[in-house]
Design a protein around this motif. Sequence first.
Motif, PDB file in Angstrom:
ATOM      1  N   TYR A  77     -24.356  41.008 -14.344  1.00 25.78           N
ATOM      2  CA  TYR A  77     -24.775  42.499 -14.448  1.00 25.78           C
ATOM      3  C   TYR A  77     -25.566  42.491 -16.032  1.00 25.78           C
ATOM      4  O   TYR A  77     -26.691  42.957 -16.295  1.00 25.78           O
ATOM      5  CB  TYR A  77     -24.140  43.453 -13.939  1.00 25.78           C
ATOM      6  N   THR A  78     -25.302  41.327 -16.691  1.00 23.43           N
ATOM      7  CA  THR A  78     -25.208  41.664 -18.109  1.00 23.43           C
ATOM      8  C   THR A  78     -27.548  40.904 -17.728  1.00 23.43           C
ATOM      9  O   THR A  78     -28.002  41.900 -18.624  1.00 23.43           O
ATOM     10  CB  THR A  78     -25.365  41.049 -19.291  1.00 23.43           C
ATOM     11  N   TYR A  79     -27.115  39.451 -17.452  1.00 28.20           N
ATOM     12  CA  TYR A  79     -28.547  39.178 -16.988  1.00 28.20           C
ATOM     13  C   TYR A  79     -29.375  39.628 -16.608  1.00 28.20           C
ATOM     14  O   TYR A  79     -30.473  40.186 -17.191  1.00 28.20           O
ATOM     15  CB  TYR A  79     -28.468  37.813 -15.969  1.00 28.20           C
ATOM     16  N   ARG A  80     -29.185  41.728 -15.385  1.00 24.99           N
ATOM     17  CA  ARG A  80     -30.460  41.580 -14.957  1.00 24.99           C
ATOM     18  C   ARG A  80     -30.360  42.786 -15.729  1.00 24.99           C
ATOM     19  O   ARG A  80     -31.252  43.060 -15.662  1.00 24.99           O
ATOM     20  CB  ARG A  80     -29.633  42.535 -13.433  1.00 24.99           C
ATOM     21  N   LEU A  81     -29.408  43.311 -16.931  1.00 24.00           N
ATOM     22  CA  LEU A  81     -29.719  44.287 -17.974  1.00 24.00           C
ATOM     23  C   LEU A  81     -30.820  44.064 -18.801  1.00 24.00           C
ATOM     24  O   LEU A  81     -32.008  44.477 -18.969  1.00 24.00           O
ATOM     25  CB  LEU A  81     -28.453  44.381 -18.448  1.00 24.00           C
ATOM     26  N   PHE A  82     -30.301  42.427 -19.020  1.00 21.78           N
ATOM     27  CA  PHE A  82     -31.442  41.873 -19.427  1.00 21.78           C
ATOM     28  C   PHE A  82     -33.511  41.820 -18.906  1.00 21.78           C
ATOM     29  O   PHE A  82     -34.472  41.830 -20.059  1.00 21.78           O
ATOM     30  CB  PHE A  82     -30.651  39.927 -20.509  1.00 21.78           C
ATOM     31  N   LYS A  83     -33.002  41.797 -18.010  1.00 18.49           N
ATOM     32  CA  LYS A  83     -34.426  41.519 -17.394  1.00 18.49           C
ATOM     33  C   LYS A  83     -35.212  42.764 -17.861  1.00 18.49           C
ATOM     34  O   LYS A  83     -36.522  42.951 -17.611  1.00 18.49           O
ATOM     35  CB  LYS A  83     -34.618  40.797 -16.456  1.00 18.49           C
ATOM     36  N   VAL A  84     -34.483  44.073 -17.511  1.00 12.96           N
ATOM     37  CA  VAL A  84     -34.896  45.246 -17.293  1.00 12.96           C
ATOM     38  C   VAL A  84     -35.220  45.878 -18.992  1.00 12.96           C
ATOM     39  O   VAL A  84     -36.256  46.050 -19.766  1.00 12.96           O
ATOM     40  CB  VAL A  84     -34.076  46.245 -16.904  1.00 12.96           C
ATOM     41  N   GLN A  85     -34.694  44.883 -19.734  1.00 15.00           N
ATOM     42  CA  GLN A  85     -34.489  45.185 -21.795  1.00 15.00           C
ATOM     43  C   GLN A  85     -35.574  44.894 -22.401  1.00 15.00           C
ATOM     44  O   GLN A  85     -36.476  45.653 -22.503  1.00 15.00           O
ATOM     45  CB  GLN A  85     -32.955  44.971 -22.215  1.00 15.00           C
ATOM     46  N   ILE A  86     -35.865  43.597 -21.647  1.00 12.29           N
ATOM     47  CA  ILE A  86     -37.207  43.190 -22.203  1.00 12.29           C
ATOM     48  C   ILE A  86     -38.268  43.768 -21.802  1.00 12.29           C
ATOM     49  O   ILE A  86     -39.272  44.341 -22.964  1.00 12.29           O
ATOM     50  CB  ILE A  86     -37.493  42.291 -21.913  1.00 12.29           C
ATOM     51  N   ASP A  87     -38.615  44.509 -20.965  1.00 13.24           N
ATOM     52  CA  ASP A  87     -39.851  45.445 -20.245  1.00 13.24           C
ATOM     53  C   ASP A  87     -39.504  46.520 -21.370  1.00 13.24           C
ATOM     54  O   ASP A  87     -40.927  46.482 -21.488  1.00 13.24           O
ATOM     55  CB  ASP A  87     -39.545  45.559 -19.263  1.00 13.24           C
ATOM     56  N   LYS A  88     -38.296  47.314 -21.555  1.00 17.59           N
ATOM     57  CA  LYS A  88     -38.312  48.068 -22.513  1.00 17.59           C
ATOM     58  C   LYS A  88     -38.708  48.275 -23.518  1.00 17.59           C
ATOM     59  O   LYS A  88     -38.666  48.686 -24.193  1.00 17.59           O
ATOM     60  CB  LYS A  88     -36.973  49.104 -21.977  1.00 17.59           C
ATOM     61  N   ILE A  89     -37.632  47.221 -24.436  1.00 12.12           N
ATOM     62  CA  ILE A  89     -38.263  46.878 -25.496  1.00 12.12           C
ATOM     63  C   ILE A  89     -39.723  46.587 -25.924  1.00 12.12           C
ATOM     64  O   ILE A  89     -40.680  47.010 -26.956  1.00 12.12           O
ATOM     65  CB  ILE A  89     -37.370  45.541 -26.097  1.00 12.12           C
ATOM     66  N   GLN A  90     -40.846  46.128 -24.911  1.00 15.68           N
ATOM     67  CA  GLN A  90     -42.096  45.463 -25.423  1.00 15.68           C
ATOM     68  C   GLN A  90     -42.914  46.741 -25.457  1.00 15.68           C
ATOM     69  O   GLN A  90     -42.851  47.241 -26.573  1.00 15.68           O
ATOM     70  CB  GLN A  90     -42.472  44.599 -23.934  1.00 15.68           C
ATOM     71  N   LYS A  91     -42.253  47.754 -23.971  1.00 14.84           N
ATOM     72  CA  LYS A  91     -43.485  49.044 -24.342  1.00 14.84           C
ATOM     73  C   LYS A  91     -42.702  49.881 -25.251  1.00 14.84           C
ATOM     74  O   LYS A  91     -43.728  50.491 -25.355  1.00 14.84           O
ATOM     75  CB  LYS A  91     -42.635  49.024 -22.856  1.00 14.84           C
ATOM     76  N   ALA A  92     -41.470  49.903 -25.532  1.00 15.66           N
ATOM     77  CA  ALA A  92     -41.499  50.669 -26.550  1.00 15.66           C
ATOM     78  C   ALA A  92     -41.683  50.317 -28.072  1.00 15.66           C
ATOM     79  O   ALA A  92     -41.695  50.860 -29.764  1.00 15.66           O
ATOM     80  CB  ALA A  92     -40.371  51.004 -26.674  1.00 15.66           C
ATOM     81  N   GLY A  93     -42.532  48.925 -27.738  1.00 12.71           N
ATOM     82  CA  GLY A  93     -42.800  48.413 -29.599  1.00 12.71           C
ATOM     83  C   GLY A  93     -42.415  47.765 -30.093  1.00 12.71           C
ATOM     84  O   GLY A  93     -42.817  47.331 -31.254  1.00 12.71           O
ATOM     85  N   LEU A  94     -41.208  47.809 -29.640  1.00 16.08           N
ATOM     86  CA  LEU A  94     -39.317  47.000 -30.185  1.00 16.08           C
ATOM     87  C   LEU A  94     -39.496  45.307 -30.873  1.00 16.08           C
ATOM     88  O   LEU A  94     -38.518  45.220 -30.837  1.00 16.08           O
ATOM     89  CB  LEU A  94     -38.846  47.233 -29.792  1.00 16.08           C
TER      90      LEU A  94
END
Length: 168
Positions: free
Chosen positions: A105-122
């Motif tokens: 689940y940590t790995y799956r969360l990581f995959k979602v977060q990469i996209d969200k962090i990029q979209k947020a410009g962070l």
Amino acid sequence: YQGVLTDPEAIKRWFQENSTNYLIWHNGKFDVKFIKKALGLDVPISWDTMHAESLLPDRPERLDLQTCVGKELGYPPWKSKEMYKDRGASDLDSVAALNLTDVEYTYRLFKVQIDKIQKAGLSDFYLNNPLGLKALNFLSEVEYRGIGFNYEQMQKLWQQNLAAHEQQ
């Protein structure tokens, strides 16, 4: 469970062999301090899903893995407080299954977060800024070692500041 390492020396070898790989954690500061204490190894935090989640505009109130996974992936809870009441009575297979679920689940969360962090410009902030990911590795070391305190030097500074204040 096939491939689950339980021998401390085998775990130590795994970390030594994989120390240059991208290591993903949830609350990595806790894990790396434990690994340092138990195995004597310094391992890097390449990404921390708890820390990354805290940067997102829609961050949850709690940052535990179960809450973050529920919010980002929509998964139902897989842990209960009852599981932790008598840890010593847990069999190795149950603990291994729980840990493997956490890892997946940590790995799956990581995959979602990469996209969200990029979209947020962070992305640049999180990966390169001293207050981003770099701070976690530093703070983990500070928490492990503690902060040195020179009492005599502090007394001298106090006396100097007090004297300067009295002269004003």
